[in-house]
Design a protein around this motif. Structure first.
Motif, PDB file in Angstrom:
ATOM      1  N   UNK A 155     104.208  61.142  18.301  1.00 53.84           N
ATOM      2  CA  UNK A 155     103.663  59.895  17.763  1.00 53.84           C
ATOM      3  C   UNK A 155     103.617  59.950  16.248  1.00 53.84           C
ATOM      4  N   UNK A 156     104.012  58.874  15.619  1.00 53.66           N
ATOM      5  CA  UNK A 156     103.897  58.691  14.176  1.00 53.66           C
ATOM      6  C   UNK A 156     102.763  57.690  13.957  1.00 53.66           C
ATOM      7  N   UNK A 157     101.693  58.129  13.320  1.00 53.48           N
ATOM      8  CA  UNK A 157     100.513  57.289  13.125  1.00 53.48           C
ATOM      9  C   UNK A 157     100.365  56.934  11.657  1.00 53.48           C
ATOM     10  N   UNK A 158     100.113  55.652  11.387  1.00 50.16           N
ATOM     11  CA  UNK A 158      99.974  55.182  10.013  1.00 50.16           C
ATOM     12  C   UNK A 158      98.556  54.774   9.676  1.00 50.16           C
ATOM     13  N   UNK A 159      98.388  54.356   8.444  1.00 52.04           N
ATOM     14  CA  UNK A 159      97.093  53.835   7.986  1.00 52.04           C
ATOM     15  C   UNK A 159      96.835  52.472   8.630  1.00 52.04           C
ATOM     16  N   UNK A 160      95.602  52.003   8.528  1.00 49.52           N
ATOM     17  CA  UNK A 160      95.297  50.657   9.007  1.00 49.52           C
ATOM     18  C   UNK A 160      96.221  49.667   8.309  1.00 49.52           C
ATOM     19  N   UNK A 161      96.788  48.778   9.062  1.00 48.90           N
ATOM     20  CA  UNK A 161      97.747  47.792   8.575  1.00 48.90           C
ATOM     21  C   UNK A 161      98.982  48.456   7.970  1.00 48.90           C
ATOM     22  N   UNK A 162      99.252  49.702   8.360  1.00 50.99           N
ATOM     23  CA  UNK A 162     100.401  50.445   7.857  1.00 50.99           C
ATOM     24  C   UNK A 162     101.502  50.576   8.889  1.00 50.99           C
ATOM     25  N   UNK A 163     101.663  49.545   9.693  1.00 55.57           N
ATOM     26  CA  UNK A 163     102.676  49.587  10.746  1.00 55.57           C
ATOM     27  C   UNK A 163     104.067  49.793  10.173  1.00 55.57           C
ATOM     28  N   UNK A 164     104.359  49.158   9.049  1.00 54.89           N
ATOM     29  CA  UNK A 164     105.702  49.244   8.465  1.00 54.89           C
ATOM     30  C   UNK A 164     106.070  50.681   8.125  1.00 54.89           C
ATOM     31  N   UNK A 165     105.154  51.418   7.520  1.00 53.02           N
ATOM     32  CA  UNK A 165     105.442  52.808   7.159  1.00 53.02           C
ATOM     33  C   UNK A 165     105.661  53.661   8.402  1.00 53.02           C
ATOM     34  N   UNK A 166     104.825  53.480   9.421  1.00 52.74           N
ATOM     35  CA  UNK A 166     104.976  54.251  10.657  1.00 52.74           C
ATOM     36  C   UNK A 166     106.311  53.932  11.328  1.00 52.74           C
ATOM     37  N   UNK A 167     106.686  52.674  11.342  1.00 54.90           N
ATOM     38  CA  UNK A 167     107.958  52.276  11.940  1.00 54.90           C
ATOM     39  C   UNK A 167     109.145  52.831  11.153  1.00 54.90           C
ATOM     40  N   UNK A 168     109.054  52.819   9.828  1.00 56.45           N
ATOM     41  CA  UNK A 168     110.146  53.357   9.001  1.00 56.45           C
ATOM     42  C   UNK A 168     110.344  54.849   9.235  1.00 56.45           C
ATOM     43  N   UNK A 169     109.254  55.599   9.315  1.00 58.43           N
ATOM     44  CA  UNK A 169     109.358  57.033   9.547  1.00 58.43           C
ATOM     45  C   UNK A 169     109.907  57.303  10.951  1.00 58.43           C
ATOM     46  N   UNK A 170     109.423  56.565  11.935  1.00 56.36           N
ATOM     47  CA  UNK A 170     109.917  56.739  13.302  1.00 56.36           C
ATOM     48  C   UNK A 170     111.411  56.409  13.386  1.00 56.36           C
ATOM     49  N   UNK A 171     111.822  55.366  12.719  1.00 52.27           N
ATOM     50  CA  UNK A 171     113.244  54.980  12.695  1.00 52.27           C
ATOM     51  C   UNK A 171     114.080  56.058  12.018  1.00 52.27           C
ATOM     52  N   UNK A 172     113.594  56.588  10.903  1.00 52.88           N
ATOM     53  CA  UNK A 172     114.324  57.661  10.209  1.00 52.88           C
ATOM     54  C   UNK A 172     114.457  58.887  11.107  1.00 52.88           C
ATOM     55  N   UNK A 173     113.398  59.204  11.862  1.00 53.12           N
ATOM     56  CA  UNK A 173     113.438  60.333  12.787  1.00 53.12           C
ATOM     57  C   UNK A 173     114.487  60.090  13.873  1.00 53.12           C
ATOM     58  N   UNK A 174     114.483  58.898  14.440  1.00 53.40           N
ATOM     59  CA  UNK A 174     115.464  58.597  15.485  1.00 53.40           C
ATOM     60  C   UNK A 174     116.880  58.614  14.935  1.00 53.40           C
ATOM     61  N   UNK A 175     117.072  58.139  13.708  1.00 54.20           N
ATOM     62  CA  UNK A 175     118.401  58.156  13.104  1.00 54.20           C
ATOM     63  C   UNK A 175     118.889  59.583  12.862  1.00 54.20           C
ATOM     64  N   UNK A 176     117.958  60.503  12.614  1.00 58.72           N
ATOM     65  CA  UNK A 176     118.318  61.892  12.325  1.00 58.72           C
ATOM     66  C   UNK A 176     118.470  62.741  13.588  1.00 58.72           C
ATOM     67  N   UNK A 177     118.029  62.235  14.720  1.00 57.75           N
ATOM     68  CA  UNK A 177     118.116  62.982  15.982  1.00 57.75           C
ATOM     69  C   UNK A 177     118.819  62.131  17.033  1.00 57.75           C
TER      70      UNK A 177
END
Length: 110
Positions: A76-98
């Motif tokens: 799980x990638x967890x972000x700050x409150x109202x930080x959905x965009x950052x969590x989604x970007x990191x998760x997407x980068x992880x999926x792109x790298x694996x």
């Protein structure tokens, strides 16, 4: 469970929401002080699930491979409150790298 929730006195409900707000503020303070926008944890970590469910911090769960028993695992990638965009970007980068999200478990074994 739903019937019990109808019997919760308003005072207890308000107090629970106050405590929830304090927990949200405390977690946000820790993330801010540590300069953390997104953190990674096992998706089934009980303490983290309790914390994020209580505080409402956004989390994105993605595949992370297959266990020795052949079961899918995830993180799980967890972000700050109202930080959905950052969590989604990191998760997407992880999926792109694996390629974990493309792997399928072997269902032929009993």
């Amino acid at each position: 469970v739903f019937r019990h929730s109808r019997l919760i006195p308003a005072v207890e409900y308000v107090q629970a929401n106050r405590i929830r707000t304090l927990a949200m503020q405390a977690m946000q303070k820790v993330l801010h002080a540590a300069r953390i926008d997104v953190y990674v944890a096992p998706s089934f970590d009980e303490a983290d699930l309790t914390r994020t469910n209580l505080t409402g911090h956004p989390a994105v769960v993605v595949p992370n491979g297959v266990t020795a028993k052949g079961q899918s695992s995830s993180i799980a990638f967890t972000g700050r409150l109202y930080g959905e965009a950052a969590a989604l970007l990191v998760a997407k980068a992880y999926q792109d790298a694996t390629d974990y999200h493309l792997r399928k478990p072997d269902l032929s074994t009993n």
